[in-house]
Scaffold this active site. Sequence first.
Site, PDB file in Angstrom:
ATOM      1  N   GLU A 285       0.999  -1.094  -0.186  1.00  0.00           N
ATOM      2  CA  GLU A 285      -0.132  -0.102  -0.183  1.00  0.00           C
ATOM      3  C   GLU A 285       0.812   1.325  -0.006  1.00  0.00           C
ATOM      4  O   GLU A 285       0.477   2.370  -0.361  1.00  0.00           O
ATOM      5  CB  GLU A 285      -0.886  -0.005   1.223  1.00  0.00           C
ATOM      6  CG  GLU A 285      -0.534   0.063   2.590  1.00  0.00           C
ATOM      7  CD  GLU A 285      -0.211  -1.389   3.133  1.00  0.00           C
ATOM      8  OE1 GLU A 285       0.216  -1.475   4.352  1.00  0.00           O
ATOM      9  OE2 GLU A 285      -0.235  -2.263   2.376  1.00  0.00           O
ATOM     10  N   ASP A 327      19.057  14.979 -32.165  1.00  0.00           N
ATOM     11  CA  ASP A 327      19.365  15.909 -33.199  1.00  0.00           C
ATOM     12  C   ASP A 327      20.897  16.011 -33.404  1.00  0.00           C
ATOM     13  O   ASP A 327      21.589  15.996 -32.247  1.00  0.00           O
ATOM     14  CB  ASP A 327      18.667  17.193 -33.374  1.00  0.00           C
ATOM     15  CG  ASP A 327      18.712  18.153 -32.324  1.00  0.00           C
ATOM     16  OD1 ASP A 327      19.641  17.679 -31.369  1.00  0.00           O
ATOM     17  OD2 ASP A 327      18.379  19.107 -32.385  1.00  0.00           O
ATOM     18  N   ASN A 657       5.503 -14.024   4.294  1.00  0.00           N
ATOM     19  CA  ASN A 657       4.862 -14.001   5.591  1.00  0.00           C
ATOM     20  C   ASN A 657       3.345 -14.358   5.470  1.00  0.00           C
ATOM     21  O   ASN A 657       2.940 -14.994   6.367  1.00  0.00           O
ATOM     22  CB  ASN A 657       4.798 -12.515   6.342  1.00  0.00           C
ATOM     23  CG  ASN A 657       5.990 -12.212   6.839  1.00  0.00           C
ATOM     24  OD1 ASN A 657       7.028 -13.028   7.004  1.00  0.00           O
ATOM     25  ND2 ASN A 657       6.604 -10.826   7.006  1.00  0.00           N
ATOM     26  N   ASP A 686       6.744  -1.424   6.212  1.00  0.00           N
ATOM     27  CA  ASP A 686       6.457  -0.242   5.307  1.00  0.00           C
ATOM     28  C   ASP A 686       7.335   0.798   5.806  1.00  0.00           C
ATOM     29  O   ASP A 686       7.915   1.614   4.968  1.00  0.00           O
ATOM     30  CB  ASP A 686       5.035  -0.028   4.903  1.00  0.00           C
ATOM     31  CG  ASP A 686       4.656  -1.054   3.826  1.00  0.00           C
ATOM     32  OD1 ASP A 686       5.244  -1.573   3.063  1.00  0.00           O
ATOM     33  OD2 ASP A 686       3.205  -1.282   3.923  1.00  0.00           O
TER      34      ASP A 686
END
Length: 840
Positions: A285, A327, A657, A686
Amino acid sequence: MKTEDLLAMTVDDCLAHLGSSPSGLSTDEAVLRQKRYGMNEIAEARRYRGLIAFLGHLKNPLVIILIIAAIISAFVGEIVQAIIILVIVVLSVTLDYFQEYRAEAAVDLLKQKISRTATALRDGERREIRMAELVPGDVIDLTAGDIVPADARVLAARDFFINQSALTGEPFPVEKTADRLSVVETDRTAWDNYLFLGTSVVSGHATAVVAMTGKNTEYGHIAQVLAARPPETEFERGLRHFGYLIMRTTFLLVLVVFLVNAIFKHGVLESLLFAVALAVGLTPELLPMILSLNLAKGAIAMSEKGVLVKHPEAIQNFGSMDVLCTDKTGTLTENAISLVLHTDPEGHDDETVLLFSYLNSLNQTGLKSPLDEAILAYRDIPVEGYRKVDEIPFDFVRKRVSVIVEKGGERFLVTKGAPEQVFDACSSTRDQAGVRPFTGELAEEVEHRYEALSADGFRVLAVACRPVGDAKAVYTPDDEKDLVLLGFVAFIDPPKEKARESLQRLIRDGINLKIVTGDNEQVTRKICRDLDFPVNRSLTGAEITHMTDEALARVVDETTIFARVTPIQKDQIIRALMRNNHIVGFLGDGINDAPALRTADVGISVDTAVDIAKESADIVLLEKDLQVLGDGVMEGRRTFGNTMKYLMMGTSSNFGNMFSVAGASLFLPFLPMLPIQILLNNLLYDLSESTIPTDRVDDEYISHPRRWDIHFIRDFILVFGPISSLFDFLTFGILLLVFHATAPLFQTAWFIESIVTQTLIIFVIRTRMSPFYRSRPSWQLAFSTAAVIAAALAMPFLPLGTAFGFVLLPPHFYLVLAGLVAGYLVTVEMVKVRFFAGRF
């Protein structure tokens, strides 16, 4: 009838074909044609508005998963978790929503470049009318300073020069005439009697008849490409495939766990809560936040190196880029025409040639070309005592200019111009052997020398003169005869001093460079030779015109130079390379580059570019230098490397897990971890990974381009996820057989083991070096990991731990934990070496 057919017609035939006349159209006829052809307006970008446009950005599979995860979190009472996820989703989608206005803004800028009114003949009278009201057949009047309001065929012209560099890439103003073309080439730069919408009048006067309006013009074709949705970039494609992978994995695992638990173990409601907690646990998340932080850090680092990132998501593509199309002018060269040779007809340096070319450029009063400016800037030439008497201006037929100068009572007619035309006016040459007749073998040798200079990429002018015996006040082109050819002046846009080093660096870094230019092939090859840059093969715009997309895709990889290409052909080249599975960058700065800039995986422009190019680009260089670009690529690769760390670590750890949880739930009489504990585990993990954007990336990793590889991520999950589960099951066995753990003890112990192992393993997986401690992590990553582990270890001792169902653990469990962690790190290190062997 095609536009090309008008070019070969006489003026009268052209007017007749378009149903017009020298006095233009009547008002009534113009109204009828406006209904038939529509307004003279370029394509509009699709307008995205309101809530419907915003909701359209929710269709990304990863966004869908995150929204479901937020709903689930709220359902199980994790309101804070739900709010965090939804805020991240809203921010991500909002940013994406505003990106949709890029096409609209680009087209609006393009429209602003075009004059709003035009002078046209209606009912035989000159009128100022709105540009949008022009129709095919309208006769328009153009003078210096005007913007050409539509594609048009010239009817009459006098000293009429157009600057069409923004559209065709030509560096010099070109003269347009009303003469029909005997041979109509596919190269639009050779259409000397045709005008393009949006180009500007430099000098002179002309009348022309409108041939194409609106979307049918060359400008309109560019606008249509800008208004269309660009092809999916590598970053967008990779993120979408990753979302599908997570969605399939989550759905399958959660469905199995729910059905088994509901049927054999627990009640439907408890099993549902457990299954949805698994779903949240499997979902990365924080991925949008990690991506945003990672990209923001990359953007800051790149800005310090002179690279401004307009659209952060392009950083990933910048690092993954394996082909760069650029270019020539201003990138490989100085974008400044320089005089480099002044020779006699035999090729020897000659000061007289320099003197007379200087006198010619200094005294002619017509349009001074960049070549004249280069002669005057070469060095100071002493011309005291020379007095201008008269001049014979340049015109398109003669392609030469003459001045008559006087010194000490002696007059000279000095001519400079296109060699072929100057040769025609010469009867003799002057070299080290003296003055000789310009005939036979000598004439052939001089012409061959001129052709050799041109083949070497030089822009060449011939210089000639003759003494003038009569004292006329006015001279005419008839006086340009019996000239003595003095020699040649040769020019080139010289290569940049650092260009050779920059090209070699790009090659070392695994980037294949392709030159896409509006200039001619020989000039480009000359620059490549000077820079020791190998050329495999070249293609011209004329050749591409006759090729299908499939044929172009077959040869585009082996082609180094694309010369004399149109804006739409540049876009074709980019698409062909992307079709061949390349991640393509395009560097350009003109209106003619806008379609390719928007199509490429990463569009790169410069701070001095036209607005439409900068608007279409993803990245803007403060300096048009491949060295700056190379530095930016390295930052892009570091950013990509840290993003992949999160994806691989987060998904494999979560999968391991959750697989352990799912497996344990099948034989344990209680849940191996409570839903609220699963969510806390996921949140802490997290948080420990939120500092990955600050981490160092190994030099070996950024040595060549990397790209999204869903198969690699899947294999990584399938290899390292089960290792995590293996040690989890070992932990389960020890807890049940040695500690005879009850439900609270089991859940607390495994929670801590899970957090410690999955956070520490980042130090092994973050690098491909072995042993892993040879690669130092950032202090931020080390600190966040230590802080999360400390929080997990302290949880059973805190009052907050009771709310999560944690209990105190036996002291000797921590010795077992240390052994499990050491064994896990060693095992993963050994498997890592085998896993990465032979990859990349």
